[in-house]
Design a protein around this motif. Structure first.
Motif, PDB file in Angstrom:
ATOM      1  N   SER A   1       0.831  -1.189   0.000  1.00  0.00           N
ATOM      2  CA  SER A   1       0.000   0.000   0.000  1.00  0.00           C
ATOM      3  C   SER A   1       0.867   1.241   0.000  1.00  0.00           C
ATOM      4  CB  SER A   1      -0.908   0.000   1.239  1.00  0.00           C
ATOM      5  OG  SER A   1      -0.122   0.057   2.407  1.00  0.00           O
TER       6      SER A   1
ATOM      7  N   SER B   1       2.962   1.927   2.970  1.00  0.00           N
ATOM      8  CA  SER B   1       4.103   1.057   3.253  1.00  0.00           C
ATOM      9  C   SER B   1       5.225   1.251   2.259  1.00  0.00           C
ATOM     10  CB  SER B   1       3.653  -0.409   3.232  1.00  0.00           C
ATOM     11  OG  SER B   1       3.209  -0.763   1.951  1.00  0.00           O
TER      12      SER B   1
ATOM     13  N   GLN C   1      -0.370  -7.356   5.254  1.00  0.00           N
ATOM     14  CA  GLN C   1       0.378  -6.116   5.454  1.00  0.00           C
ATOM     15  C   GLN C   1       1.664  -6.356   6.241  1.00  0.00           C
ATOM     16  OE1 GLN C   1      -0.469  -3.405   3.803  1.00  0.00           O
ATOM     17  NE2 GLN C   1      -2.140  -4.672   2.992  1.00  0.00           N
TER      18      GLN C   1
END
Length: 480
Positions: free
Chosen positions: A35, A38, A80
């Motif tokens: 994302s 990140s 994630q």
């Protein structure tokens, strides 16, 4: 003379090939692209293509399966974490003495479907479940459970109250390492053991994990399963849980990446027995995460003898005063094996009590044992009574053990101690037997068996004690 090694060699293995089951893939359930949040330099440095490829293969293997919103939330949060976590090497302190290249150099194949042949449950009177290759396939004697107790699959759970409680704990899965997150992506289901407030379950719940699918010796195939279990005991509840990990037969190679979460409500009690006797060519990595509310009790008895690489990550958090934690462990490395326990006990409240006993036997010249135990007594954990002891027997030349007991105390009104001992059998004890006409071989055997008896006696039933004793005797006789 046996050795205690503290300077491991560092190896950088090549990337292996992955084998993903060829199943039709509908719309992907989770996004494996980093994302925008990140994309920092730190995340870019941590990005590992091997881990990314493994995560994609796990996602592909579960693409055709159904999922609950709770499992979906778990997978999303796990993705994630995986995207910013590299594969551990011996340059990383938690894996300084544990070489995971055996897994990385294998051809990893996520198991995408339950076994075609059903298993036959053991002839016991206990509520029991068979979890084969990560899939819950068999339940028996559940009718004997008290009203309000649920033992079974999350995907088949219809009680909205229990579903809501389970979701509260599944969504907060951020305390583990890479293997915890890999399980979060790849777990096909969640086995739930739920005990309502004030309910006491007399008989233990028996969870039998079986590694059925495996690669032949020399094939480098490593089928991967990700069983996940949540034990949730509400205020004043009580239950016992037995986990037994077994191989499906032979010396197959496979990787079991297991997670158990335990939540003990105020005044509740959980007795946990964990027996690991998997194939000597298997990789066994297990996470046990325990959260204890005030005045609760958690007791663990652990016996680990199987696996080429076996690692148990154990984290216990005391979340209230007057809390009791008791941990007993026996590891046996009777072949070219690594037996590893990394434990953490965190005490944050007054009058906490903790006891940890770790014992290991290394009876093979290429065997290895690792213990990294951390007990942290924080500032407000006054009047804490904590103890930690690790004892190791090295019975063969070049046998290796690495121990790292660690007691961190910030509070100033405590009674805490820890200790470590590493040795062969004592000459004075052997002389005692010889002076009474007992042969040296019989004397050594009696002393070795009695060394582990203290932990084995903590198992809850005679049938499992006898089973474990027989396994240990057979392994020790085979390595002599």
């Amino acid at each position: 003379m046996a050795a205690i090694a503290f300077t491991p060699r560092i190896q950088r293995p090549p990337l292996p090939l992955f084998s993903t089951p060829k199943t039709p893939k509908p719309k992907t359930r989770v996004s494996l692209q980093p994302s925008s949040s990140s994309s920092s330099s730190t995340s870019q440095l941590a990005y590992d293509p091997f881990v990314h490829q493994l995560a994609e293969s796990l996602d592909d293997s579960l693409a055709s399966s159904s999922s609950s919103s709770s499992l979906q939330s778990l997978r999303d949060s796990s993705v994630q974490t995986v995207l910013s976590t590299p594969w551990p090497t011996r340059k990383d302190e938690p894996f300084r003495f544990t070489d995971t290249s055996f897994i990385k150099n294998s051809q990893i194949t996520p198991i995408s479907r339950p076994p075609s042949l059903p298993t036959t449950p053991d002839d016991t009177q206990f509520p029991s479940l068979d979890i084969v290759d990560g899939f819950l396939v068999n339940l028996s004697n559940l009718g004997e459970l008290p009203n309000g107790v649920y033992v079974g699959s999350l995907l088949e759970l219809s009680d909205e109250t229990i579903l809501k409680r389970v979701s509260e704990f599944l969504s907060s899965s951020s305390q583990g390492d890479l293997f915890w997150s890999i399980n979060g992506i790849g777990a096909p289901d969640l086995t739930v053991v739920y005990v309502p407030a004030g309910c006491r379950v007399e008989n233990h719940v028996y969870l039998r994990y079986i590694g059925n699918e495996g690669g032949d010796i020399g094939s480098h195939k490593l089928p991967l399963s990700n069983p996940r279990v949540l034990v949730l005991v509400e205020k004043g509840g009580e239950i016992g849980v037995i986990e037994e990990f077994l191989g499906g037969g032979g010396d197959k190679a496979y990787w079991v990446n297991s997670v158990l979460e335990v939540v003990v409500g105020e005044g509740g009690k959980v007795r946990h027995s964990y027996v690991q006797n998997q194939s000597v060519n298997a990789a066994h990595i297990k996470w046990t995460s325990v959260r204890q509310e005030s005045a609760s009790t958690y007791e663990l008895v652990e016996i680990s003898t199987g696996g080429k690489l076996s690692r148990h990550n154990l984290h216990v958090q005391q979340l209230g005063p007057d809390t009791i934690t008791e941990l007993s462990t026996l590891h046996l490395s009777a072949g070219d094996q690594t037996q590893d326990l990394h434990s953490s006990i965190v005490l944050d409240h007054p009058r906490g009590y903790s006891r940890q006993l770790h014992k290991c036997i290394v009876s093979h010249s290429e065997g290895k044992a690792v213990f990294d135990g951390n007990v942290k007594v924080n500032r407000y954990a006054q009047q804490t009574d904590g103890g930690q002891l690790t004892r190791s027997l090295l019975l063969a030349p070049r046998a290796t053990v690495n121990v790292k007991p660690n007691l961190q105390i910030i509070a100033d009104d405590v009674k805490c101690s820890h200790g470590a001992a590493i040795s062969d059998l004592e000459e004075t004890q052997l002389f005692y037997f010889l002076a009474r006409g007992i042969s040296l071989e019989a004397a050594r055997r009696a002393l070795v068996y009695s060394f582990g008896a203290e932990v084995i006696e903590g198992l809850p039933y005679p049938w499992i004690k006898t089973k474990v004793e027989s396994q240990i005797k057979e392994l020790l006789e085979g390595s002599s």
